[in-house]
Write an enzyme that holds these catalytic residues in place. Sequence first.
Site, PDB file in Angstrom:
ATOM      1  N   GLU A  14     -45.058  65.495 -17.656  1.00  0.00           N
ATOM      2  CA  GLU A  14     -46.079  65.128 -18.650  1.00  0.00           C
ATOM      3  C   GLU A  14     -45.436  64.887 -19.999  1.00  0.00           C
ATOM      4  O   GLU A  14     -44.340  65.360 -20.260  1.00  0.00           O
ATOM      5  CB  GLU A  14     -47.084  66.287 -18.811  1.00  0.00           C
ATOM      6  CG  GLU A  14     -47.746  66.685 -17.528  1.00  0.00           C
ATOM      7  CD  GLU A  14     -48.606  67.943 -17.682  1.00  0.00           C
ATOM      8  OE1 GLU A  14     -48.914  68.329 -18.826  1.00  0.00           O
ATOM      9  OE2 GLU A  14     -48.940  68.514 -16.639  1.00  0.00           O
ATOM     10  N   LYS A  54     -45.118  65.674 -23.894  1.00  0.00           N
ATOM     11  CA  LYS A  54     -45.370  66.839 -24.748  1.00  0.00           C
ATOM     12  C   LYS A  54     -45.973  66.335 -26.053  1.00  0.00           C
ATOM     13  O   LYS A  54     -45.290  65.731 -26.877  1.00  0.00           O
ATOM     14  CB  LYS A  54     -44.080  67.598 -25.005  1.00  0.00           C
ATOM     15  CG  LYS A  54     -44.287  68.889 -25.776  1.00  0.00           C
ATOM     16  CD  LYS A  54     -43.031  69.742 -25.714  1.00  0.00           C
ATOM     17  CE  LYS A  54     -43.245  71.119 -26.307  1.00  0.00           C
ATOM     18  NZ  LYS A  54     -43.660  71.125 -27.686  1.00  0.00           N
ATOM     19  N   ASP A  90     -47.473  66.298 -29.705  1.00  0.00           N
ATOM     20  CA  ASP A  90     -47.075  67.069 -30.876  1.00  0.00           C
ATOM     21  C   ASP A  90     -48.270  67.316 -31.786  1.00  0.00           C
ATOM     22  O   ASP A  90     -48.484  66.625 -32.770  1.00  0.00           O
ATOM     23  CB  ASP A  90     -45.969  66.314 -31.620  1.00  0.00           C
ATOM     24  CG  ASP A  90     -45.234  67.223 -32.575  1.00  0.00           C
ATOM     25  OD1 ASP A  90     -45.443  68.446 -32.502  1.00  0.00           O
ATOM     26  OD2 ASP A  90     -44.454  66.713 -33.389  1.00  0.00           O
ATOM     27  N   TYR A 117     -54.236  71.555 -19.043  1.00  0.00           N
ATOM     28  CA  TYR A 117     -54.085  72.799 -18.295  1.00  0.00           C
ATOM     29  C   TYR A 117     -55.475  73.346 -17.993  1.00  0.00           C
ATOM     30  O   TYR A 117     -56.220  73.671 -18.899  1.00  0.00           O
ATOM     31  CB  TYR A 117     -53.277  73.776 -19.144  1.00  0.00           C
ATOM     32  CG  TYR A 117     -52.786  75.033 -18.436  1.00  0.00           C
ATOM     33  CD1 TYR A 117     -52.751  75.135 -17.056  1.00  0.00           C
ATOM     34  CD2 TYR A 117     -52.330  76.113 -19.183  1.00  0.00           C
ATOM     35  CE1 TYR A 117     -52.281  76.280 -16.443  1.00  0.00           C
ATOM     36  CE2 TYR A 117     -51.853  77.270 -18.579  1.00  0.00           C
ATOM     37  CZ  TYR A 117     -51.833  77.346 -17.215  1.00  0.00           C
ATOM     38  OH  TYR A 117     -51.367  78.487 -16.606  1.00  0.00           O
ATOM     39  N   LYS A 127     -36.984  68.623 -25.029  1.00  0.00           N
ATOM     40  CA  LYS A 127     -37.265  68.048 -26.349  1.00  0.00           C
ATOM     41  C   LYS A 127     -36.433  66.782 -26.564  1.00  0.00           C
ATOM     42  O   LYS A 127     -35.241  66.757 -26.265  1.00  0.00           O
ATOM     43  CB  LYS A 127     -36.911  69.064 -27.449  1.00  0.00           C
ATOM     44  CG  LYS A 127     -37.684  70.363 -27.345  1.00  0.00           C
ATOM     45  CD  LYS A 127     -39.074  70.231 -27.907  1.00  0.00           C
ATOM     46  CE  LYS A 127     -39.041  70.409 -29.380  1.00  0.00           C
ATOM     47  NZ  LYS A 127     -39.858  71.414 -29.940  1.00  0.00           N
ATOM     48  N   CYS A 155     -35.163  73.414 -65.488  1.00  0.00           N
ATOM     49  CA  CYS A 155     -36.320  73.131 -64.637  1.00  0.00           C
ATOM     50  C   CYS A 155     -36.924  71.785 -65.033  1.00  0.00           C
ATOM     51  O   CYS A 155     -37.224  71.573 -66.209  1.00  0.00           O
ATOM     52  CB  CYS A 155     -37.358  74.239 -64.788  1.00  0.00           C
ATOM     53  SG  CYS A 155     -38.914  73.845 -63.958  1.00  0.00           S
ATOM     54  N   CYS A 160     -40.633  72.602 -66.581  1.00  0.00           N
ATOM     55  CA  CYS A 160     -40.860  73.326 -67.840  1.00  0.00           C
ATOM     56  C   CYS A 160     -39.620  73.429 -68.722  1.00  0.00           C
ATOM     57  O   CYS A 160     -39.701  73.926 -69.842  1.00  0.00           O
ATOM     58  CB  CYS A 160     -41.420  74.716 -67.553  1.00  0.00           C
ATOM     59  SG  CYS A 160     -40.196  75.820 -66.834  1.00  0.00           S
ATOM     60  N   CYS A 207     -36.290  78.208 -60.813  1.00  0.00           N
ATOM     61  CA  CYS A 207     -36.842  78.282 -62.156  1.00  0.00           C
ATOM     62  C   CYS A 207     -37.370  79.711 -62.301  1.00  0.00           C
ATOM     63  O   CYS A 207     -38.189  80.146 -61.505  1.00  0.00           O
ATOM     64  CB  CYS A 207     -37.985  77.286 -62.333  1.00  0.00           C
ATOM     65  SG  CYS A 207     -38.871  77.580 -63.881  1.00  0.00           S
ATOM     66  N   CYS A 267     -44.428  78.341 -65.798  1.00  0.00           N
ATOM     67  CA  CYS A 267     -44.181  77.037 -65.165  1.00  0.00           C
ATOM     68  C   CYS A 267     -45.293  76.785 -64.129  1.00  0.00           C
ATOM     69  O   CYS A 267     -45.498  77.616 -63.231  1.00  0.00           O
ATOM     70  CB  CYS A 267     -42.805  77.059 -64.511  1.00  0.00           C
ATOM     71  SG  CYS A 267     -42.313  75.480 -63.824  1.00  0.00           S
TER      72      CYS A 267
HETATM   73  S1  IVH Z   1     -48.407  73.397 -21.065  1.00  0.00           S
HETATM   74  C1  IVH Z   1     -48.056  77.733 -19.983  1.00  0.00           C
HETATM   75  N1  IVH Z   1     -48.386  70.793 -21.449  1.00  0.00           N
HETATM   76  O1  IVH Z   1     -46.279  72.626 -26.282  1.00  0.00           O
HETATM   77  C2  IVH Z   1     -48.138  76.295 -20.275  1.00  0.00           C
HETATM   78  N2  IVH Z   1     -48.033  72.200 -23.336  1.00  0.00           N
HETATM   79  O2  IVH Z   1     -44.146  74.999 -26.402  1.00  0.00           O
HETATM   80  C3  IVH Z   1     -48.535  76.029 -21.659  1.00  0.00           C
HETATM   81  N3  IVH Z   1     -47.780  71.003 -25.450  1.00  0.00           N
HETATM   82  O3  IVH Z   1     -48.100  75.543 -26.907  1.00  0.00           O
HETATM   83  C4  IVH Z   1     -48.492  74.724 -22.195  1.00  0.00           C
HETATM   84  N4  IVH Z   1     -48.006  68.971 -24.631  1.00  0.00           N
HETATM   85  O4  IVH Z   1     -49.087  73.304 -27.687  1.00  0.00           O
HETATM   86  C5  IVH Z   1     -48.259  72.005 -22.016  1.00  0.00           C
HETATM   87  N5  IVH Z   1     -48.425  68.485 -21.619  1.00  0.00           N
HETATM   88  C6  IVH Z   1     -48.309  69.679 -22.195  1.00  0.00           C
HETATM   89  C7  IVH Z   1     -48.102  69.840 -23.585  1.00  0.00           C
HETATM   90  C8  IVH Z   1     -47.959  71.126 -24.125  1.00  0.00           C
HETATM   91  C9  IVH Z   1     -47.821  69.695 -25.729  1.00  0.00           C
HETATM   92  C10 IVH Z   1     -47.546  72.058 -26.460  1.00  0.00           C
HETATM   93  C11 IVH Z   1     -48.508  73.212 -26.410  1.00  0.00           C
HETATM   94  C12 IVH Z   1     -47.685  74.443 -26.163  1.00  0.00           C
HETATM   95  C13 IVH Z   1     -46.322  73.996 -26.564  1.00  0.00           C
HETATM   96  C14 IVH Z   1     -45.296  74.726 -25.731  1.00  0.00           C
END
Ligand code: IVH
Length: 674
Positions: free
Chosen positions: A111, A113, A115, A224, A310, A411, A414, A429, A435
């Site tokens: 999946e 991730k 942000d 999830y 990541k 600064c 100030c 400062c 300030c």
């Molecule tokens: S699963 C136990 N799936 O990433 C499983 N998390 O460091 C829990 N996140 O806190 C998370 N996309 O905020 C999952 N496709 C995805 C995600 C995802 C973003 C975030 C989520 C979580 C953090 C994990």
Amino acid sequence: MTDESLILALRAELHRHNYNYYVLNAPTISDQEFDAKMRQLQDLEAQHPELFDANSPTQRVGSDLNNEFPTVVHKRPMLSLANTYNRQEVSEFFQRVQDGLHGAPFQICCELKFDGLSISLHYEYGRLVRAVTRGDGVQGDDVTANVRTIRSIPLQLPDGDWPEEFEIRGEVLLPWSSFDRLNRQREADGEPLFANPRNAASGTLKSKNSSTVAKRGLDAYLYYLLGDGIPGDGHYENLQAARRWGFQISEHMRLVDDLQGVFDYIDYWDTARRSLPVATDGIVLKVNSLAQQRSLGMTAKSPRWAIAYKFQAEQAETVLRQIVYQVGRTGAVTPVANMDPVLLAGTTVRRATLHNADVIQSLGLRIGDRVLVEKGGEIIPKIVGKAETQSVADGAENAGTAVAGTFISRCPVCGTPLVRYEGEAAHYCPNDTGCPPLILGRIEHFISRKAMNITSLGPETVDEYFRQGLIRDAADLYELTEEQLLRPAAGDQKGVRKILQSIEDSKAVPFERVLYAIGIRFVGEIAAKTLARNFGSMDAVAAASLDELMQINGIGLVIAQSVMQYFAEPKNRDFVGRLRQHGVQMQLSEERLSAQSDRLQGQAIVISGVFHHHSRDEYKALIEQHGGRNVGSISQKTSFVLAGENMGPAKLEKAEKLGVRIVGEDEFLKLIGE
Ligand code: IVH
């Protein structure tokens, strides 16, 4: 048709159009028709207040009521994921899963991730009943009112095979387009910009005003599904079911059978993610079978069945034009580079942080240099070095001027000469009472929860009052009047009364927190308590000699000197005097003095879990009041663990191994005679 059935029919119809528009991106009626139906529903609901429903489509616009966010304990803790940064670590994860499953075949669900910030949504009988942020994983903020304004989150599910009760988790985020629009607006209004969509989404979701949230254009992807009655054993299949029920599920999930499949997915999205409408910072890999997930289990922090990969931070090259200096609320001065605009990770970047003088020095930068800028999903972009090829200085007037060694000495706000504290890289400062950014920082500290707890007053309101000249320091808060605050642009009556009330309430805040609130450098919560307990009053603390201060357990030279310096300054004594005049507590109450005992003398106590009678902070204070010490981790020296509900499994295991006693909440209260 009765009004009631008309209202119900309109609600159902509008929920459906909403889903078509925001989740499927395929509206079946025009915006005008939609608006007309919405207005009709609004009118009918206004005539029938008895038929109010918080989940009606009309409630998506939010309200101006101030939201407070009660804390809610998660039914199941919200864990985070372990991170990996390269293929090697990914294949190690794969291997661990294989070993953990003793060679049984398994599938991995790949999946994106997203942000943003994670959210837990609870549905009962198809209705959204609660939305909670992750918080610390054990408990989070109830942000239901704000989440109701997110149009891609269904408030009422159409008929389907959903279980009576379930939880679904996902990510709330701000798409790039809304993020850019928001920042353009803020720039025009002279407000500080959000560094990235995640910060903007998080600031928005915690907004006290749900109509602000409604306007910002938040979105959500769910990833999830949890609960007893969920459809099957496959995570992927369950999410497909959730999509049928009306949830927005990413269409980019893929099931793969082997490591090669995982790598293909990573390779593809490493570049393709740049054309997504939302920010992503990696890939999430999950073992698909729930039974296999259970058998793999979790560590204290994260599941063994999932991992995040990541993405590498993105870099771009541009030209350094100028260095300017910003003063933060702590007084730290940050050098900021102005550069030729360059496209980086989906946004145009013109400014980057250089952190401090040491960083500038080590990079050896000159104005006109070609530099390498990086953005790692994190906050503000930073200059990480010079580009390999340097074009000849290109005609700018000051091109070639070395930046290193030219750090400002005064600064920029100030004019006070800057100082550099021993062992710290930043220049500061020191003008903390004169300030503006520092004054604001001090006031924010003063009103914070653990200090005077004037939380109906947020940083933005403090800024506003300061700009209007209503306050110059925290003592001025106690002189504010309703008339002053009701002046145009200052606030509505209900909000203003609430603010004044919480300022008034703060006069009852116990002395040890006042001592913390006044912001003596190095005097944190603990030192403030220690000083308060030993001296009993502000006058006694102010009159203490260096020796007297240092004789106290827990007060060293640095704190003692800082306390002396603070009270040596007439302006500080004056400030404290004004607080006193307004009725702020300047000594320990009789009650507190007598509440003290030595029942826990010399004991080192660990606090763990969730409590009913007092907050964690209150238990900390109680332990100290009775002569004990609150310590962070369990060791052989720990006297006992004060354990609430849901004590972390790792702590429990450790306590048992070391034979450390576990004391429940009620037992503890008996112990201290409460
Ligand atoms: S699963 C136990 N799936 O990433 C499983 N998390 O460091 C829990 N996140 O806190 C998370 N996309 O905020 C999952 N496709 C995805 C995600 C995802 C973003 C975030 C989520 C979580 C953090 C994990």
